[in-house]
Design a protein around this motif. Structure first.
Motif, PDB file in Angstrom:
ATOM      1  N   UNK A 108       0.825  -1.205   0.000  1.00  0.00           N
ATOM      2  CA  UNK A 108       0.000   0.000   0.000  1.00  0.00           C
ATOM      3  C   UNK A 108       0.864   1.262   0.000  1.00  0.00           C
ATOM      4  N   UNK A 109       1.893   1.272   0.848  1.00  0.00           N
ATOM      5  CA  UNK A 109       2.697   2.495   1.009  1.00  0.00           C
ATOM      6  C   UNK A 109       3.687   2.723  -0.120  1.00  0.00           C
ATOM      7  N   UNK A 110       4.202   1.638  -0.664  1.00  0.00           N
ATOM      8  CA  UNK A 110       5.289   1.770  -1.640  1.00  0.00           C
ATOM      9  C   UNK A 110       4.854   1.506  -3.076  1.00  0.00           C
ATOM     10  N   UNK A 111       3.567   1.479  -3.307  1.00  0.00           N
ATOM     11  CA  UNK A 111       3.161   1.138  -4.666  1.00  0.00           C
ATOM     12  C   UNK A 111       3.533   2.288  -5.627  1.00  0.00           C
ATOM     13  N   UNK A 112       3.778   1.910  -6.855  1.00  0.00           N
ATOM     14  CA  UNK A 112       4.258   2.896  -7.829  1.00  0.00           C
ATOM     15  C   UNK A 112       3.181   3.933  -8.145  1.00  0.00           C
ATOM     16  N   UNK A 113       3.602   5.162  -8.144  1.00  0.00           N
ATOM     17  CA  UNK A 113       2.698   6.253  -8.559  1.00  0.00           C
ATOM     18  C   UNK A 113       3.410   7.039  -9.674  1.00  0.00           C
ATOM     19  N   UNK A 114       2.665   7.842 -10.384  1.00  0.00           N
ATOM     20  CA  UNK A 114       3.349   8.639 -11.414  1.00  0.00           C
ATOM     21  C   UNK A 114       4.438   9.495 -10.772  1.00  0.00           C
ATOM     22  N   UNK A 115       5.609   9.434 -11.318  1.00  0.00           N
ATOM     23  CA  UNK A 115       6.706  10.254 -10.789  1.00  0.00           C
ATOM     24  C   UNK A 115       7.544   9.559  -9.737  1.00  0.00           C
ATOM     25  N   UNK A 116       7.128   8.366  -9.265  1.00  0.00           N
ATOM     26  CA  UNK A 116       7.907   7.654  -8.247  1.00  0.00           C
ATOM     27  C   UNK A 116       9.072   6.933  -8.910  1.00  0.00           C
ATOM     28  N   UNK A 117      10.232   7.142  -8.364  1.00  0.00           N
ATOM     29  CA  UNK A 117      11.417   6.464  -8.904  1.00  0.00           C
ATOM     30  C   UNK A 117      11.688   5.185  -8.101  1.00  0.00           C
ATOM     31  N   UNK A 118      12.161   4.141  -8.766  1.00  0.00           N
ATOM     32  CA  UNK A 118      12.539   2.938  -8.016  1.00  0.00           C
ATOM     33  C   UNK A 118      13.698   3.250  -7.068  1.00  0.00           C
ATOM     34  N   UNK A 119      13.689   2.589  -5.923  1.00  0.00           N
ATOM     35  CA  UNK A 119      14.753   2.807  -4.941  1.00  0.00           C
ATOM     36  C   UNK A 119      16.087   2.308  -5.502  1.00  0.00           C
ATOM     37  N   UNK A 120      17.146   3.059  -5.202  1.00  0.00           N
ATOM     38  CA  UNK A 120      18.479   2.672  -5.671  1.00  0.00           C
ATOM     39  C   UNK A 120      19.180   1.753  -4.660  1.00  0.00           C
ATOM     40  N   UNK A 121      18.569   1.676  -3.477  1.00  0.00           N
ATOM     41  CA  UNK A 121      19.226   0.913  -2.406  1.00  0.00           C
ATOM     42  C   UNK A 121      19.056  -0.589  -2.666  1.00  0.00           C
ATOM     43  N   UNK A 122      20.161  -1.326  -2.618  1.00  0.00           N
ATOM     44  CA  UNK A 122      20.075  -2.755  -2.914  1.00  0.00           C
ATOM     45  C   UNK A 122      20.034  -3.601  -1.644  1.00  0.00           C
ATOM     46  N   UNK A 123      20.525  -3.073  -0.548  1.00  0.00           N
ATOM     47  CA  UNK A 123      20.480  -3.865   0.693  1.00  0.00           C
ATOM     48  C   UNK A 123      20.403  -2.972   1.928  1.00  0.00           C
ATOM     49  N   UNK A 124      19.884  -3.572   2.984  1.00  0.00           N
ATOM     50  CA  UNK A 124      19.799  -2.878   4.276  1.00  0.00           C
ATOM     51  C   UNK A 124      20.468  -3.781   5.292  1.00  0.00           C
ATOM     52  N   UNK A 125      21.750  -3.610   5.475  1.00  0.00           N
ATOM     53  CA  UNK A 125      22.537  -4.540   6.288  1.00  0.00           C
ATOM     54  C   UNK A 125      21.998  -4.677   7.711  1.00  0.00           C
TER      55      UNK A 125
END
Ligand SMILES: [Cu+2]
Length: 218
Positions: free
Chosen positions: A34-51
């Motif tokens: 719900x919170x992270x769903x794609x909306x117009x103008x939303x860029x994909x996160x560049x972060x690949x990991x959260x150690x």
């Protein structure tokens, strides 16, 4: 009925933990969707990991897994515990294609043996006294079978050339249906038996009456 109580506790706790994990993951998944769903103008996160997050996740998993292993081993130990104040009765249980044989060794010098053929509802009965430690020595004459008593929540495999030893106790009199739980050939599905718990006096009478004509179906 010790084994039944122990199994009940383990099953309840493991169901509670599994339900908690399931609901937690479900809620997190829904919130993320719900919170992270794609909306117009939303860029994909560049972060690949959260150690940090992954470390916590791994630690939590390790704690839960270790707890479950230790708790299950402890429950298994408790299930096998014998009360030294109770008398002990030995029984030999042998599975074969396709029925069961029950032997009661060392009784007045005579071995009592009960067997059946499990045909047309002729199932042999394992007679045991209440209040005793019933020490079962389980084996097989041919292939692998499994001694399963669903109502008592007990199951143990029977191997050829090996004796599996375990102890059961019966608080009250009664009769329960047992089954073979390991597919073992053509008539596996009819390979049932009865377990009948009677008072120690009645058990002695049963043993004496069978000592003479051993080998009959009970
Ligand atoms: Cu079987």
């Amino acid at each position: 009925m010790n084994q039944r109580h122990v199994f009940g506790e383990v099953f309840t706790l493991e169901t509670a933990i599994a339900s908690f994990v399931f609901v937690t993951i479900l809620v997190l998944l829904i919130v993320a969707l719900v919170r992270r769903r794609a909306r117009p103008g939303t860029q994909p996160s560049q972060r690949t990991e959260r150690t940090h997050l992954e470390s916590y996740y791994l630690a939590a998993l390790a704690v839960v897994a270790t707890f479950l292993v230790v708790y299950t081993a402890y429950a298994n130990h408790r299930q096998q515990q014998t009360d030294q104040h109770r008398p002990t009765t030995n029984v030999d249980v042998t599975g074969f294609q396709w029925c069961w044989q029950f032997g009661y060794p060392g009784t007045a010098g005579q071995k009592v043996s009960v067997s059946g053929n499990c045909r047309n509802g002729q199932f042999p009965t394992l007679v045991v006294p209440t209040g005793h430690n019933i020490k079962v020595r389980l084996t097989s004459r041919d292939v692998i079978h499994s001694m399963w008593i669903p109502a008592l929540r007990y199951k143990m495999d029977a191997f050829p050339n090996r004796k599996n030893t375990f102890t059961m106790t019966f608080d009250h009199e009664g009769r329960w249906r047992g089954r073979c739980a390991e597919f073992c050939g053509l008539r596996h599905r009819t390979m049932d038996f009865w377990v009948k718990a009677v008072s120690p006096d009645e058990y002695q009478r049963w043993l004496t009456s069978h000592a003479a004509g051993s080998g009959a179906a009970a």
